[in-house]
Design a protein around this motif. Structure first.
Motif, short mmCIF file in Angstrom:
data_model
loop_
_atom_site.label_atom_id
_atom_site.label_comp_id
_atom_site.label_asym_id
_atom_site.label_seq_id
_atom_site.Cartn_x
_atom_site.Cartn_y
_atom_site.Cartn_z
N ARG A 71 0.83 -1.28 -0.06
CA ARG A 71 -0.05 0.05 0.01
C ARG A 71 0.88 1.36 -0.01
O ARG A 71 0.60 2.20 -0.46
CB ARG A 71 -0.90 0.23 1.28
CG ARG A 71 -1.99 -1.15 1.16
CD ARG A 71 -2.73 -1.24 2.19
NE ARG A 71 -2.01 -1.61 3.48
CZ ARG A 71 -2.19 -2.52 4.28
NH1 ARG A 71 -3.26 -2.73 4.54
NH2 ARG A 71 -1.32 -2.83 5.26
N ILE B 23 -7.41 3.74 -4.57
CA ILE B 23 -8.55 3.98 -4.11
C ILE B 23 -9.34 2.50 -4.02
O ILE B 23 -10.08 2.12 -2.81
CB ILE B 23 -9.37 4.67 -5.09
CG1 ILE B 23 -8.99 6.19 -5.12
CG2 ILE B 23 -10.80 4.40 -4.74
CD1 ILE B 23 -9.54 7.07 -5.97
N GLN B 24 -8.92 1.68 -4.85
CA GLN B 24 -9.47 0.01 -4.74
C GLN B 24 -8.82 -0.56 -3.56
O GLN B 24 -9.40 -1.45 -2.74
CB GLN B 24 -9.28 -0.56 -6.06
CG GLN B 24 -10.29 -0.37 -7.43
CD GLN B 24 -9.75 -0.78 -8.33
OE1 GLN B 24 -9.05 -1.46 -8.67
NE2 GLN B 24 -11.04 -0.58 -9.36
N ALA B 25 -7.71 -0.33 -3.28
CA ALA B 25 -6.86 -0.80 -2.25
C ALA B 25 -7.32 -0.17 -0.60
O ALA B 25 -6.71 -0.86 0.26
CB ALA B 25 -5.38 -0.73 -2.63
N GLY B 26 -8.07 0.82 -0.92
CA GLY B 26 -8.34 1.63 0.36
C GLY B 26 -7.39 2.44 1.04
O GLY B 26 -7.32 2.45 2.34
N ILE B 27 -6.24 2.98 0.27
CA ILE B 27 -5.41 3.95 0.68
C ILE B 27 -6.01 4.94 1.28
O ILE B 27 -5.36 5.39 2.56
CB ILE B 27 -4.57 4.17 -0.50
CG1 ILE B 27 -3.90 3.07 -1.13
CG2 ILE B 27 -3.50 5.21 0.07
CD1 ILE B 27 -2.77 2.44 -0.29
N GLU B 28 -7.08 5.50 0.96
CA GLU B 28 -7.63 6.89 1.52
C GLU B 28 -8.35 6.41 2.94
O GLU B 28 -8.09 6.87 3.96
CB GLU B 28 -8.70 7.42 0.79
CG GLU B 28 -8.15 8.62 -0.36
CD GLU B 28 -7.33 9.48 0.04
OE1 GLU B 28 -7.38 10.03 1.14
OE2 GLU B 28 -6.20 9.62 -0.60
N GLU B 29 -8.90 5.22 2.66
CA GLU B 29 -9.64 4.78 4.21
C GLU B 29 -8.47 4.56 5.27
O GLU B 29 -8.53 4.52 6.33
CB GLU B 29 -10.11 3.44 3.96
CG GLU B 29 -10.84 2.78 5.17
CD GLU B 29 -11.53 1.23 4.78
OE1 GLU B 29 -11.69 0.65 5.70
OE2 GLU B 29 -11.89 1.17 3.51
N ARG B 30 -7.30 3.81 4.68
CA ARG B 30 -6.07 3.48 5.56
C ARG B 30 -5.69 4.84 5.91
O ARG B 30 -5.05 4.91 7.38
CB ARG B 30 -5.24 2.65 4.57
CG ARG B 30 -3.83 2.34 5.65
CD ARG B 30 -3.16 1.53 4.74
NE ARG B 30 -1.99 0.96 5.64
CZ ARG B 30 -0.59 1.55 5.36
NH1 ARG B 30 -0.34 2.45 4.57
NH2 ARG B 30 0.27 1.14 6.07
N LYS B 31 -5.43 6.07 5.38
CA LYS B 31 -5.03 7.18 5.83
C LYS B 31 -5.82 7.78 6.84
O LYS B 31 -5.48 8.35 7.98
CB LYS B 31 -4.76 8.09 4.67
CG LYS B 31 -3.63 7.85 3.69
CD LYS B 31 -3.60 8.57 2.53
CE LYS B 31 -3.37 10.13 2.65
NZ LYS B 31 -3.13 10.92 1.39
N ARG C 261 -7.92 5.98 8.82
CA ARG C 261 -7.57 5.24 9.97
C ARG C 261 -6.39 5.41 10.84
O ARG C 261 -6.38 5.58 12.19
CB ARG C 261 -7.69 3.66 9.54
CG ARG C 261 -8.84 2.98 9.57
CD ARG C 261 -8.78 1.64 9.62
NE ARG C 261 -7.88 0.86 8.71
CZ ARG C 261 -7.82 0.58 7.50
NH1 ARG C 261 -8.97 0.43 6.74
NH2 ARG C 261 -6.79 -0.05 6.88
#
Length: 197
Positions: A68, A145-153, A155
């Motif tokens: 990621r 975006i598909q890997a959830g990078i924004e969501e990870r940031k 979190r």
């Protein structure tokens, strides 16, 4: 223009330096032992080392990285390349965008020696690179975006926020504040935190 490449390190029979060029990857010419098996083996080792060193300069050394993080790094890198290429494209005139030098051939012999230049209508290489890198940037952004990078940031930011809140709470608890001071905490602490956000 004189080449910076050194001449053969051997000496001629009269003691003067050899004027020949060394064989590829070697320090001596064919006359001074460049064809010997040990000289060829040494040359091969030098060429492999030089190629490896150049590969490190060009591509870098392997390193461990979270996929990621690597994806996010590629987003930033691609954005930088797109910015650079946009600057190059903006310097082009309208004609240069679709018309330019397609081929340049140097002719040594014949009735008219010199350089033949062929121009033709085609998309400028800067424009092609710019379009290709823009597509690459969009692709890596989609992948991120598909890997959830924004969501990870988000979190990570939430975890850091919770950690900071815990530290502040512990500090305030250790300070043994008066009731008046404790009453001001909800107003004072968020104001200072917003100032550094």
């Amino acid at each position: 223009m004189e080449s910076a490449k050194p001449k053969c390190s051997g000496k001629r029979s009269n003691g003067e330096p050899c004027t020949k060029w060394p064989m590829k990857g070697q320090r001596v010419c064919n006359t001074h032992g460049g064809s010997s098996p040990q000289a060829k083996a040494a040359a091969e080792r030098r060429l492999r080392t030089a190629n490896a060193e150049q590969a490190v300069v060009t591509f870098g050394l392997p390193r461990e990285v979270d996929p990621r993080d690597a994806l996010l790094e590629e987003v930033y890198r691609a954005a930088g390349v797109v910015d650079f290429l946009r600057d190059q494209v903006q310097k082009l005139t309208a004609d240069e965008v679709v018309w330019g030098k397609a081929e340049e051939v140097e002719k040594q012999a014949g009735e008219f020696p010199g350089i033949d230049v062929t121009h033709k209508a085609s998309v400028n290489v800067w424009v092609e690179l710019y379009a290709r890198e823009r597509k690459h940037l969009v692709d890596v952004c989609k992948a991120a975006i598909q890997a959830g990078i924004e969501e990870r940031k988000v979190r990570v930011a939430e975890q850091q926020g919770a950690l900071l809140a815990g530290v502040i709470k512990a500090i305030l608890g250790d300070l043994d504040l008066t009731p008046e001071q404790a009453a001001r905490v909800p107003e004072v602490v968020p104001r200072h935190l917003r100032a550094v956000a």
